[in-house]
Motif scaffolding. Structure first.
Motif, PDB file in Angstrom:
ATOM      1  N   GLY A 187       5.019  12.499  -6.640  1.00 15.06           N
ATOM      2  CA  GLY A 187       3.732  11.942  -6.241  1.00 15.06           C
ATOM      3  C   GLY A 187       3.149  12.685  -5.058  1.00 15.06           C
ATOM      4  O   GLY A 187       1.955  12.999  -5.040  1.00 15.06           O
ATOM      5  N   PHE A 188       3.997  12.980  -4.099  1.00 15.80           N
ATOM      6  CA  PHE A 188       3.543  13.678  -2.893  1.00 15.80           C
ATOM      7  C   PHE A 188       2.914  15.018  -3.246  1.00 15.80           C
ATOM      8  O   PHE A 188       1.779  15.316  -2.847  1.00 15.80           O
TER       9      PHE A 188
ATOM     10  N   VAL B  22      -0.474  14.513  -5.029  1.00 23.43           N
ATOM     11  CA  VAL B  22      -1.647  14.106  -4.244  1.00 23.43           C
ATOM     12  C   VAL B  22      -2.049  15.194  -3.254  1.00 23.43           C
ATOM     13  O   VAL B  22      -3.237  15.390  -3.018  1.00 23.43           O
TER      14      VAL B  22
ATOM     15  N   TYR C 269       2.408   9.790  -0.077  1.00 23.18           N
ATOM     16  CA  TYR C 269       2.008   9.485  -1.460  1.00 23.18           C
ATOM     17  C   TYR C 269       1.535   8.039  -1.580  1.00 23.18           C
ATOM     18  O   TYR C 269       0.463   7.762  -2.126  1.00 23.18           O
TER      19      TYR C 269
ATOM     20  N   LEU D 200       7.089  10.333   0.790  1.00 21.41           N
ATOM     21  CA  LEU D 200       6.896   9.073   0.090  1.00 21.41           C
ATOM     22  C   LEU D 200       5.769   8.279   0.717  1.00 21.41           C
ATOM     23  O   LEU D 200       4.912   7.737   0.024  1.00 21.41           O
TER      24      LEU D 200
ATOM     25  N   ALA E  27       4.015   8.697 -10.978  1.00 24.99           N
ATOM     26  CA  ALA E  27       3.909   9.942 -10.221  1.00 24.99           C
ATOM     27  C   ALA E  27       3.748  11.122 -11.171  1.00 24.99           C
ATOM     28  O   ALA E  27       2.946  12.029 -10.940  1.00 24.99           O
TER      29      ALA E  27
ATOM     30  N   PHE F  96      10.366   9.965  -7.420  1.00 27.19           N
ATOM     31  CA  PHE F  96       8.974   9.559  -7.644  1.00 27.19           C
ATOM     32  C   PHE F  96       8.118   9.904  -6.428  1.00 27.19           C
ATOM     33  O   PHE F  96       6.963  10.316  -6.565  1.00 27.19           O
ATOM     34  N   GLY F  97       8.709   9.785  -5.234  1.00 25.99           N
ATOM     35  CA  GLY F  97       7.977  10.087  -4.016  1.00 25.99           C
ATOM     36  C   GLY F  97       7.625  11.557  -3.920  1.00 25.99           C
ATOM     37  O   GLY F  97       6.500  11.911  -3.559  1.00 25.99           O
ATOM     38  N   ILE F  98       8.582  12.400  -4.278  1.00 23.63           N
ATOM     39  CA  ILE F  98       8.346  13.845  -4.186  1.00 23.63           C
ATOM     40  C   ILE F  98       7.290  14.284  -5.192  1.00 23.63           C
ATOM     41  O   ILE F  98       6.336  14.993  -4.845  1.00 23.63           O
TER      42      ILE F  98
END
Lengths: 177, 441
Positions: free
Chosen positions: B29-30, B33, A104, A101, B296, B25-27
């Protein structure tokens, strides 16, 4: 837990909570702007700024409110396995995966700052009739992302605390998920 | 490494990381990117994530999202639907299974006033369910009724799922909503027929109200209760009439709808501070949840676009496996259904749709029609064990005598009915397309 870390969590969460509570009411500003746009188009002179203002408010709403929403535990997780783990296991895994997180959000901020710099330097405007400057909304977005990063850091510290048997209370005194 | 391999690697690493239970959302998005930077580096790789916020901002119909979420919470928190429930209760009570049938009608009306299935669930589980159980309705049937009925919320307009689909498929939201009307009503009709049939064959499942209880309600009272039905009708009309007539746009109509629900709650004296605060807070929480996950997912989709994953997928299906367009479509729906059983519905919406929707377009199918198929599949995924969102909501809200096993079993026949509806809409696209084509001419 070192006192300054606990203090950090308190300050960050208190700040995000206060600001988030304010952002929460931006919903009504959004309603007002859109309604004004519709009414003025129907009865008086159409306004050129209402749609874009609405879009700006919307982005501000979820960017600035994001950290508070995170505090409330509204972000969905895939709980196929997670749901059945003990609080300790959850904290253990979260301490590692929260870096996904943070990474990102860091990249998001990087892009955001770059984009804001560009907007400031060249006086970037939005296409259309109203042509508002883009810098203010981009700055708001960057602030929102920073708040998210701070909140994630606070969550990380809280989880480390849990692993060491210390529970740091949330801003409303309730247990933060 | 070939692009196909990278796409595969990206997808599988995302699924693997999602299993850790970190915020989705973090996963998403990660993974996006990391791959974007790896693939494109400083040639646009690192600002790919941020540029999605601008894309999100430019999507005007997205403004409807918080409005419909707010509307749903006002309706369920202020208990505006109580009278509505009483109306159906009194009017349908004498028929065997009537209260269950009435509950489906209630769900249709609630669906016409909000865009998610949560409000329907909340109202169904807190108002209808205890009443139905008290009257010795079969608990397995009624939990199924409420879950199936509330899932109509995302098919009957206004629908939040279709707004999100519209963004991914680049189709007009208004058309998609109209396309959902007939299939939604058809599905409700099929539920009703099923309940009626079951209760006719086995009256013990849904006993009719006793005559003495019916006698307690006077004719005047019965007529007075009909007024309750005016409420959803009124909210629906103030929202939709100016829109269809062309005075307001979709977004403005959603504001009117939200304000109308709010106004009615104030007039009826149900808008306490607690209700107001809860509705406003939950709107922020749910909107943020959606927005951050879409943000994301847009980044994920952008990387996938860059990899030309859709082309590869089409080639795989058409040339390598040798399926016709219909074969691909059926395979896609099947894979959706299977994924729906273990993936969260939000995940399905944002991860799989950007992959499948362009493929459907490339195969030459109508994207409006596919939106309806997609939504029905989502509805089914909402309810299928082991990880249906509705199942957990139901468990959280239902009285203790309803066990998780009851809930799991209760949905089986309704999932069957929904699959039937899915097949019917697949075979006869006109069921979905007739209304938008007639009105948009």
């Amino acid at each position: 837990m070192p006192g300054f870390l606990v203090a950090f969590v308190r300050v960050v969460e208190q700040f995000n909570y206060r600001v988030g509570r304010l952002a929460m009411f931006a919903l009504f500003a959004l309603m007002g702007v859109l309604l004004f746009g519709a009414l003025s188009r129907a009865f008086w002179v159409p306004q050129i700024w209402t749609d874009e203002m609405g879009q700006f408010l919307m982005v501000g709403y979820f960017m600035i409110g994001g950290a508070y929403a995170l505090q409330m535990g509204s972000a969905v997780r895939m709980d196929v396995f997670y749901g059945s783990w003990s609080p300790r296991t959850k904290a253990m895994i979260d301490v590692i995966t929260i870096f996904c997180l943070l990474f990102y959000l860091g990249v998001l901020l990087w892009g955001g700052i770059e984009s804001t710099q560009y907007a400031l330097e060249y006086g970037e405007r939005r296409r259309g009739i109203w042509r508002p400057y883009m810098a203010p909304i981009k700055i708001v977005m960057c602030i929102g992302i920073v708040m998210m990063i701070l909140q994630c850091t606070a969550i990380l510290i809280r989880d480390i605390g849990r692993l060491r048997g210390v529970e740091i209370p949330g801003p409303t005194g309730k247990r933060v998920v | 490494m070939s692009y196909d391999m990278i796409a595969l690697l990206m997808f599988s690493s995302m699924l693997l990381l999602l299993m850790t239970g970190q915020r989705m959302f973090g996963i998403i998005g990660f993974v996006s990117v990391v791959f974007a930077i790896w693939l494109w580096g400083d040639r646009g790789g690192y600002d790919l994530a941020f540029s999605q916020t601008i894309k999100l901002m430019n999507w005007f119909p997205l403004l409807t999202l918080p409005m419909f979420i707010f509307m749903g919470y006002v309706l369920s928190e202020s208990r505006l639907a109580d009278d509505l429930y009483r109306m159906f209760h009194v009017w349908f009570g004498p028929v065997p299974g009537g209260l269950a049938i009435g509950t489906i009608f209630l769900m249709v009306l609630i669906s016409a006033m909000n865009g998610l299935s949560v409000a329907g669930m909340a109202i169904g589980a807190t108002i209808a369910l205890p009443e139905l159980l008290r009257r010795n309705y079969d608990k397995r049937m009624v939990t199924g009724v409420i879950q199936a009925g509330s899932s109509l919320g995302i098919l009957i307009p206004p629908s939040v799922v279709l707004v999100l689909y519209a963004m991914i498929a680049r189709q007009p939201v208004g058309k998609l909503w109209l396309a959902g009307v007939v299939p939604g009503l058809m599905m409700a009709g099929m539920f009703i027929f099923y309940i009626w049939l079951r209760c006719r064959l086995n009256p013990a499942l849904g006993p009719a109200l006793a005559p003495e209880e019916r006698a307690q309600v006077s004719r005047a009272e019965k007529l007075r209760l009909l007024n309750a039905g005016l409420l959803p009708l009124g909210i629906f009309l103030v929202m939709m009439v100016p829109f269809v007539a062309g005075y307001t746009r979709l977004v403005e109509s959603s504001v009117i709808g939200a304000l109308a629900a709010f106004g009615v709650a104030v007039i009826k004296g149900r808008m306490t501070w607690t209700v107001f605060e809860t509705a406003t807070r939950m709107t922020l929480a749910i909107s943020c949840m959606f927005m951050w996950i879409i943000l994301a997912a847009l980044a994920f989709g952008a990387v996938f676009d860059g990899l030309r994953a859709v082309d590869a997928l089409r080639q795989l299906f058409l040339d390598d496996i040798g399926l016709g367009p219909w074969g691909v479509l059926i395979l896609m729906q099947l894979s959706y259904l299977i994924m729906g059983t273990f993936l969260d519905d939000t995940a399905m919406l944002v991860i799989v749709a950007p992959l499948y929707v362009p493929l459907v377009g490339a195969l030459g199918f109508d994207l409006i029609w596919y939106g309806v198929l997609y939504t029905i599949t989502c509805q089914i995924a909402y309810m299928t064990p082991p990880f249906g969102y509705n199942l957990f909501l139901m468990r959280a809200m239902a009285p203790p005598e309803v066990t998780l096993l009851d809930i799991y079993r209760s949905i089986v026949p309704f999932v069957g009915v929904m699959l039937l509806a899915l097949v019917v809409v697949m075979i006869f696209p006109q069921i979905a397309l007739w209304l938008p084509e007639t009105l948009y001419r």
